[in-house]
Design an enzyme around this catalytic site. Sequence first.
Site, PDB file in Angstrom:
ATOM      1  N   LYS A   1      22.252   9.717  34.102  1.00 42.95           N
ATOM      2  CA  LYS A   1      22.744   9.020  32.908  1.00 42.95           C
ATOM      3  C   LYS A   1      23.100   7.562  33.230  1.00 42.95           C
ATOM      4  O   LYS A   1      23.613   7.250  34.299  1.00 42.95           O
ATOM      5  CB  LYS A   1      23.962   9.743  32.333  1.00 42.95           C
ATOM      6  CG  LYS A   1      23.674  11.158  31.862  1.00 42.95           C
ATOM      7  CD  LYS A   1      22.763  11.179  30.658  1.00 42.95           C
ATOM      8  CE  LYS A   1      22.426  12.603  30.230  1.00 42.95           C
ATOM      9  NZ  LYS A   1      23.510  13.286  29.540  1.00 42.95           N
TER      10      LYS A   1
ATOM     11  N   ARG B   1       9.739   5.759  15.245  1.00 43.16           N
ATOM     12  CA  ARG B   1       9.386   6.356  16.547  1.00 43.16           C
ATOM     13  C   ARG B   1       7.911   6.156  16.897  1.00 43.16           C
ATOM     14  O   ARG B   1       7.260   7.029  17.467  1.00 43.16           O
ATOM     15  CB  ARG B   1       9.758   7.840  16.562  1.00 43.16           C
ATOM     16  CG  ARG B   1      11.249   8.100  16.467  1.00 43.16           C
ATOM     17  CD  ARG B   1      11.568   9.579  16.513  1.00 43.16           C
ATOM     18  NE  ARG B   1      11.033  10.257  15.324  1.00 43.16           N
ATOM     19  CZ  ARG B   1      10.819  11.557  15.249  1.00 43.16           C
ATOM     20  NH1 ARG B   1      11.064  12.331  16.281  1.00 43.16           N
ATOM     21  NH2 ARG B   1      10.356  12.097  14.134  1.00 43.16           N
TER      22      ARG B   1
ATOM     23  N   TRP C   1      27.655  13.214  22.211  1.00 43.43           N
ATOM     24  CA  TRP C   1      26.315  13.004  21.698  1.00 43.43           C
ATOM     25  C   TRP C   1      26.297  12.751  20.195  1.00 43.43           C
ATOM     26  O   TRP C   1      25.264  12.911  19.551  1.00 43.43           O
ATOM     27  CB  TRP C   1      25.420  14.197  22.058  1.00 43.43           C
ATOM     28  CG  TRP C   1      25.050  14.202  23.517  1.00 43.43           C
ATOM     29  CD1 TRP C   1      25.331  13.258  24.444  1.00 43.43           C
ATOM     30  CD2 TRP C   1      24.307  15.219  24.198  1.00 43.43           C
ATOM     31  NE1 TRP C   1      24.831  13.609  25.671  1.00 43.43           N
ATOM     32  CE2 TRP C   1      24.192  14.810  25.552  1.00 43.43           C
ATOM     33  CE3 TRP C   1      23.735  16.429  23.807  1.00 43.43           C
ATOM     34  CZ2 TRP C   1      23.523  15.566  26.507  1.00 43.43           C
ATOM     35  CZ3 TRP C   1      23.071  17.189  24.769  1.00 43.43           C
ATOM     36  CH2 TRP C   1      22.965  16.759  26.100  1.00 43.43           C
TER      37      TRP C   1
ATOM     38  N   CYS D   1      17.032  22.907  32.931  1.00 45.85           N
ATOM     39  CA  CYS D   1      17.581  22.623  31.607  1.00 45.85           C
ATOM     40  C   CYS D   1      16.786  23.427  30.583  1.00 45.85           C
ATOM     41  O   CYS D   1      15.950  24.267  30.943  1.00 45.85           O
ATOM     42  CB  CYS D   1      17.508  21.112  31.329  1.00 45.85           C
ATOM     43  SG  CYS D   1      18.603  20.547  30.009  1.00 45.85           S
TER      44      CYS D   1
ATOM     45  N   HIS E   1      11.778  18.372  33.205  1.00 50.05           N
ATOM     46  CA  HIS E   1      11.436  17.076  32.619  1.00 50.05           C
ATOM     47  C   HIS E   1      10.053  16.599  33.059  1.00 50.05           C
ATOM     48  O   HIS E   1       9.617  15.519  32.682  1.00 50.05           O
ATOM     49  CB  HIS E   1      12.492  16.035  32.988  1.00 50.05           C
ATOM     50  CG  HIS E   1      13.853  16.358  32.451  1.00 50.05           C
ATOM     51  ND1 HIS E   1      14.785  17.063  33.180  1.00 50.05           N
ATOM     52  CD2 HIS E   1      14.420  16.105  31.260  1.00 50.05           C
ATOM     53  CE1 HIS E   1      15.877  17.216  32.450  1.00 50.05           C
ATOM     54  NE2 HIS E   1      15.681  16.650  31.283  1.00 50.05           N
TER      55      HIS E   1
ATOM     56  N   ASP F   1      38.925  23.461  36.377  1.00 52.17           N
ATOM     57  CA  ASP F   1      39.883  23.674  35.298  1.00 52.17           C
ATOM     58  C   ASP F   1      39.228  24.227  34.029  1.00 52.17           C
ATOM     59  O   ASP F   1      39.900  24.830  33.194  1.00 52.17           O
ATOM     60  CB  ASP F   1      40.604  22.359  34.959  1.00 52.17           C
ATOM     61  CG  ASP F   1      41.659  21.997  36.005  1.00 52.17           C
ATOM     62  OD1 ASP F   1      41.992  22.867  36.827  1.00 52.17           O
ATOM     63  OD2 ASP F   1      42.130  20.844  35.994  1.00 52.17           O
TER      64      ASP F   1
END
EC number: 2.1.1.14
Length: 751
Positions: A109, A15, A557, A722, A690, A652
């Site tokens: 996404k 990273r 995920w 979020c 974000h 639903d």
Amino acid sequence: MATYVIGFPRIGEQRELKKALESYWAGKSTQQELQKTASELRKRHWTYQKNAGIDLISVNDFSFYDNMIDAMTMLNAIPERYKDIDNCMDRYFAIARGDANHKAMEMTKWFNTNYHYIVPELDVNMDFKASIDKIKIELAEAKELGINAKVNFVGPITFVKLSKIVNGSEDEIIEKLIPVYEDLIAQIKALGVNTIQLDEPYFVTNPTKKDLETLKKVYDKLGGLADIFVATYFEHSNEANEVLATTPIKGMFLDFVAGSENSIKALADAGKIVGIGIVNGRNVWVNDIEKSVEFLKGIAETYDADKIMVGSSCSLLHVPYTLKYETKMDEDIKSWISYALEKLDEIRVIEKLFRGEELNEYEKEVLEGNKIAIATRKTSDKIHDPVVKDRVSNLTDKDKHRSVPFEERIKLQHENLKYPILPTTTIGSFPQTPELRKLRRDYKNGVISEEEYKTQIKAMIKDLVEYQEAIDIDVLVHGEFERNDMVEYFGEQLKGVAFSQNGWVQSYGSRCVKPPLIFGDVSRPKDMTVEWTVYAQSLTDRPMKGMLTGPVTMLNWSFVRDDQSKRTTAYQMAIAIRDEVEALEAAGIKVIQVDEAALREGYPLRNEKRAEYEDWAITSFRITTSSVKPETQIHTHMCYSEFSDIMDAIEDMDADVISIENARSDNSLLKIFKERGYKGEIGPGVYDIHSPRIPSTEEMVEQIEAILEVLPAEKVWVNPDCGLKTRKWEEVKPSLENMVKAAKEVRAKLK
């Protein structure tokens, strides 16, 4: 040319790019230092691919944040509101993240993956023009290393189709972009590179007749300007394959993993080169090399083998970097796994066996290890649990429905929870500081005792509860300080799920996640969240949300086992999480949030496959949540989603409250809820988490009032977009305080 990959991870094997970006954003390093890290990473990644025997290596798959922003820059498709920023790098990151004076652009996404892209905003009056400054720098670096480069960038149709058109039509904008793409190709050829990969994944999504006519028009013009390869991935693109076969393109790169129905007959008849993407770029299980070789030989019976290339199904961006650092993983499980570098070896070995070429000693070891892994994975007792299989087999219709209709439940919940109109809450997580991460790391490594660890976590929870009460939030959370990630935390406690040390995958920008490895039958051996949630509830009279990750998000995920249906694995996961829901309720928790942040991204890209996914996905959520009492309020949360085509599925789910990311979309997402008369309560995000910017009270008052133009006040909750884990406390506190003040101001006006 025999082997290729669609693209390669750019975040770095440890990273490095993430760390460099965050250092630069924090003002701790210079732009030159950031560029130096990026250059070192590109060269390292190209060298790995070259040494592995990959013949065509991508240039321009690297990005500081997202390839769609890169394409915007390359095409001069920058919205006017960012033109006041003179520094190119500052402008780039303002688009991605926002700054004190600019909101970030909308993010969503990338097809059905967990990767996010920035959504371009296109105006037909934009001064589109070609700029290859970034490509020029990278090609010069690649040339020094002797790299056989192909230059990647998103094709014009996919670029426009994934954009928001603010003025003009798609047709008009594509027409204006064609000469710009012609110029791009000419400039790249002038640098000595003739192979160009244009990504057109839009064409795996049920293209219309008009879309295909546009495809023909565009690639009749572009296809002969260089050795153009059109890449599609994540599904089959048969309609486009037939059209592109009639254009002067050199060939296509196709996904034969997710798009196993891909047909190459038209391409074969036209003599095009076809890249067979047979090594999975989206999952980590080892490729069955011998099976892949047989598949390729079958194709070669009716197609010239010299026109077949072997590669990855999609960009390797979606898998971790290398197994080299996985020193603690169970050896059997590790033997069943292949990350990006290991997939390069698979591609090369498959290609050589297909051609009948002699393997070197290393390649022979790769093949032998592959045979053993394939055999042991089929028979290992680590995978199969008869108790779990029985629980799935014994599910009944009663397990899949709430006992009382919503209209009756919500009345009981209002009486029980006593929250005001426009109740305030947060999505769940609070900042994960370096000190907190060190605390968890020290505990995990045995540096501190369990008692010391719990004492410190409880102190953080206590402080947060007191803070939330002080600013007058209505429904509280405990902050999730004990959690590294909303999926990883649960995966670590479930049987049948393994974790990596270094299996990081980029989600967006510097944000990386470490997906679980669902390798076997899933069950919950013990409580996962009850202790922390009950402790937090003991500190307050206000409702405390129990926070769980839903079964569908866990699957979407995670790297999910490929030896049984996703439906079966999802039901196993649902039963495991239901056990935790029931334990929270039994412990006195009255509000339980089961996040299905990734429900939308799991949708198949082909319409004909949607019904099956919806059936098992929605059933899984209901298995998880339907056993609770009517007084217990079930929340769920969804990330960036286009809701218009999935409203039946959302209804639903039968959740009592749904919170959604909304702040970047100007409330356009909410209109479908109004049009459909959605029965549940809704928490549209009123500010974008974000971005580091702090929205004012006045700004959020305007946002809430705009929401109330679409939705009735009695259905609306006020919350951030979020979770807050990626933000800093100095950003979070004033933002939340402004949010609560804004809710109270609007609430007072309503009264």
